[in-house]
Design an enzyme around this catalytic site. Structure first.
Site, PDB file in Angstrom:
ATOM      1  N   ASP A  15      32.078 -24.508  26.227  1.00  0.00           N
ATOM      2  CA  ASP A  15      33.352 -25.178  26.507  1.00  0.00           C
ATOM      3  C   ASP A  15      33.481 -25.533  27.985  1.00  0.00           C
ATOM      4  OD1 ASP A  15      35.806 -26.251  25.874  1.00  0.00           O
ATOM      5  OD2 ASP A  15      36.855 -24.324  25.770  1.00  0.00           O
ATOM      6  N   HIS A  32      30.013 -34.267  29.089  1.00  0.00           N
ATOM      7  CA  HIS A  32      29.195 -33.982  27.901  1.00  0.00           C
ATOM      8  C   HIS A  32      27.710 -34.258  28.175  1.00  0.00           C
ATOM      9  CE1 HIS A  32      32.747 -33.118  25.705  1.00  0.00           C
ATOM     10  NE2 HIS A  32      33.206 -34.351  25.675  1.00  0.00           N
ATOM     11  N   LEU A 126      11.684 -19.019  18.894  1.00  0.00           N
ATOM     12  CA  LEU A 126      13.147 -18.948  19.016  1.00  0.00           C
ATOM     13  C   LEU A 126      13.742 -19.726  17.849  1.00  0.00           C
ATOM     14  CD1 LEU A 126      15.894 -18.508  20.602  1.00  0.00           C
ATOM     15  CD2 LEU A 126      15.427 -20.700  21.697  1.00  0.00           C
ATOM     16  N   ARG A 183      31.769 -17.256  25.571  1.00  0.00           N
ATOM     17  CA  ARG A 183      32.569 -18.476  25.681  1.00  0.00           C
ATOM     18  C   ARG A 183      32.759 -18.814  27.151  1.00  0.00           C
ATOM     19  NH1 ARG A 183      37.411 -21.011  22.263  1.00  0.00           N
ATOM     20  NH2 ARG A 183      37.496 -22.971  23.398  1.00  0.00           N
TER      21      ARG A 183
HETATM   22  C1  IPE Z   1      35.494 -25.196  20.861  1.00  0.00           C
HETATM   23  O1  IPE Z   1      35.966 -25.856  21.966  1.00  0.00           O
HETATM   24  C2  IPE Z   1      34.513 -26.067  20.116  1.00  0.00           C
HETATM   25  C3  IPE Z   1      33.220 -26.288  20.748  1.00  0.00           C
HETATM   26  C4  IPE Z   1      32.805 -25.759  21.873  1.00  0.00           C
HETATM   27  C5  IPE Z   1      32.361 -27.175  20.035  1.00  0.00           C
HETATM   28  P1  IPE Z   1      37.335 -26.684  21.933  1.00  0.00           P
HETATM   29  O2  IPE Z   1      37.497 -27.239  23.310  1.00  0.00           O
HETATM   30  O3  IPE Z   1      37.336 -27.637  20.813  1.00  0.00           O
HETATM   31  O4  IPE Z   1      38.417 -25.540  21.648  1.00  0.00           O
HETATM   32  P2  IPE Z   1      39.991 -25.497  21.906  1.00  0.00           P
HETATM   33  O5  IPE Z   1      40.566 -26.770  21.391  1.00  0.00           O
HETATM   34  O6  IPE Z   1      40.184 -25.366  23.382  1.00  0.00           O
HETATM   35  O7  IPE Z   1      40.449 -24.276  21.184  1.00  0.00           O
HETATM   36  C1  IPE Z   2      33.175 -28.519  25.042  1.00  0.00           C
HETATM   37  O1  IPE Z   2      33.799 -29.119  26.134  1.00  0.00           O
HETATM   38  C2  IPE Z   2      32.386 -29.503  24.211  1.00  0.00           C
HETATM   39  C3  IPE Z   2      32.992 -29.848  22.917  1.00  0.00           C
HETATM   40  C4  IPE Z   2      34.056 -29.305  22.390  1.00  0.00           C
HETATM   41  C5  IPE Z   2      32.345 -30.903  22.186  1.00  0.00           C
HETATM   42  P1  IPE Z   2      35.234 -29.758  26.023  1.00  0.00           P
HETATM   43  O2  IPE Z   2      35.089 -31.216  25.734  1.00  0.00           O
HETATM   44  O3  IPE Z   2      36.087 -29.020  25.061  1.00  0.00           O
HETATM   45  O4  IPE Z   2      35.770 -29.569  27.494  1.00  0.00           O
HETATM   46  P2  IPE Z   2      37.246 -29.179  27.948  1.00  0.00           P
HETATM   47  O5  IPE Z   2      37.591 -27.907  27.232  1.00  0.00           O
HETATM   48  O6  IPE Z   2      38.122 -30.310  27.551  1.00  0.00           O
HETATM   49  O7  IPE Z   2      37.132 -29.006  29.413  1.00  0.00           O
HETATM   50 MG    MG Z   3      37.360 -27.462  25.263  1.00  0.00          MG
END
Ligand code: IPE
Ligand code: IPE
Ligand code: MG
Length: 235
Positions: A15, A32, A126, A183
């Site tokens: 995340d 990303h 792995l 996380r």
């Molecule tokens: C969790 O992250 C999903 C992934 C890392 C793929 P999100 O960014 O979607 O989670 P929330 O919305 O903050 O809970």
């Molecule tokens: C995690 O990063 C990747 C996915 C959920 C695909 P985010 O896109 O959720 O990044 P933040 O949480 O908005 O910073």
């Molecule tokens: Mg996120």
């Protein structure tokens, strides 16, 4: 970091890509892209450390709520990333699998996923899983339907349904339950990742954003894990 007492299965909720980009005044998709670069780095390091199973939460069943532009961008990063990294997975002895509901994924992405799975299926250095269009509840829901169908067909008796049978119907059936769930980005929640499988996982939360979570950060997470006392309900 000690090289004994390693977690067998590490799962990561990757995340913070969006915030990484926003902090630099860039569109979220740059985050990303950077996140993808970090996947390469962490997969390589996990394999070198001798980790046997690594799960990466890449796209949740709720992530479809995001703007179409971001969802399309993520799917494209996945498609291209798999195409680019396939030779490396083969060379490095990495078996790649995908967890999640495949029915909603773009055909071009699905094609890369299936090809990657089949070309790496005999590897075992792995075991690497990408959770794509995955959520814990959806996994349990799909498993419940499969078991119910078997009951209707008389292949399974209600009294025979136990933890083991349920585990065997989940996407994760070939993976042991995660020992360590990491996380990144400071959020303190599971966001519908491994619900069934996390019953006795150790959790590690770090404020570091996913693109910045480097080899040293992974080792810090493993060290934290190694300092925990797991009891599994015993004493
Ligand atoms: C969790 O992250 C999903 C992934 C890392 C793929 P999100 O960014 O979607 O989670 P929330 O919305 O903050 O809970
Ligand atoms: C995690 O990063 C990747 C996915 C959920 C695909 P985010 O896109 O959720 O990044 P933040 O949480 O908005 O910073
Ligand atoms: Mg996120």
């Amino acid at each position: 970091m000690e090289s004994n007492n390693l977690p067998i299965h590490i799962a990561i909720i990757m995340d913070g890509n969006g915030r990484w980009a926003q902090a630099r005044g860039l569109p979220r998709i740059y985050g990303h892209q950077e996140g993808k670069q970090n996947v390469k780095r962490i997969v390589k390091h996990a394999a070198n450390l001798g980790i046997k199973y690594l799960s990466l939460f890449a796209f949740s069943t709720e992530n479809w709520k995001r703007p179409k532009e971001e969802v399309d961008g993520l799917m494209e990063i996945l498609r291209v990333g798999l195409q680019e990294e396939r030779p490396e997975f083969i060379r490095e002895g990495i078996r790649v699998v995908f967890f999640g509901d495949r029915t909603r994924l773009p055909r071009e992405v699905l094609k890369e996923m299936e090809l990657t799975e089949s070309l790496t299926s005999s590897n075992s250095r792995l075991h690497l899983a990408f959770a794509i269009n995955y959520s814990g509840r959806d996994d349990i829901l799909r498993a419940t339907k499969k078991i119910s169908q078997k009951v209707v067909e008389g292949k399974v008796k209600v009294d025979d349904i136990d933890n083991e049978l349920i585990s065997q119907e989940l996407d994760t059936r070939d993976f042991p339950d995660p020992d360590l769930i990491i996380r990144t980005s400071g959020e303190l929640r599971i966001s519908n990742f491994y619900l069934w499988q996390s019953a006795y996982s150790e959790f590690y939360f770090t404020p570091v954003l996913w693109p910045d979570f480097d080899e040293k950060e992974l080792e810090s997470a493993i060290e934290a894990y190694q300092s925990r006392k797991r009891r599994f309900g015993g004493i």
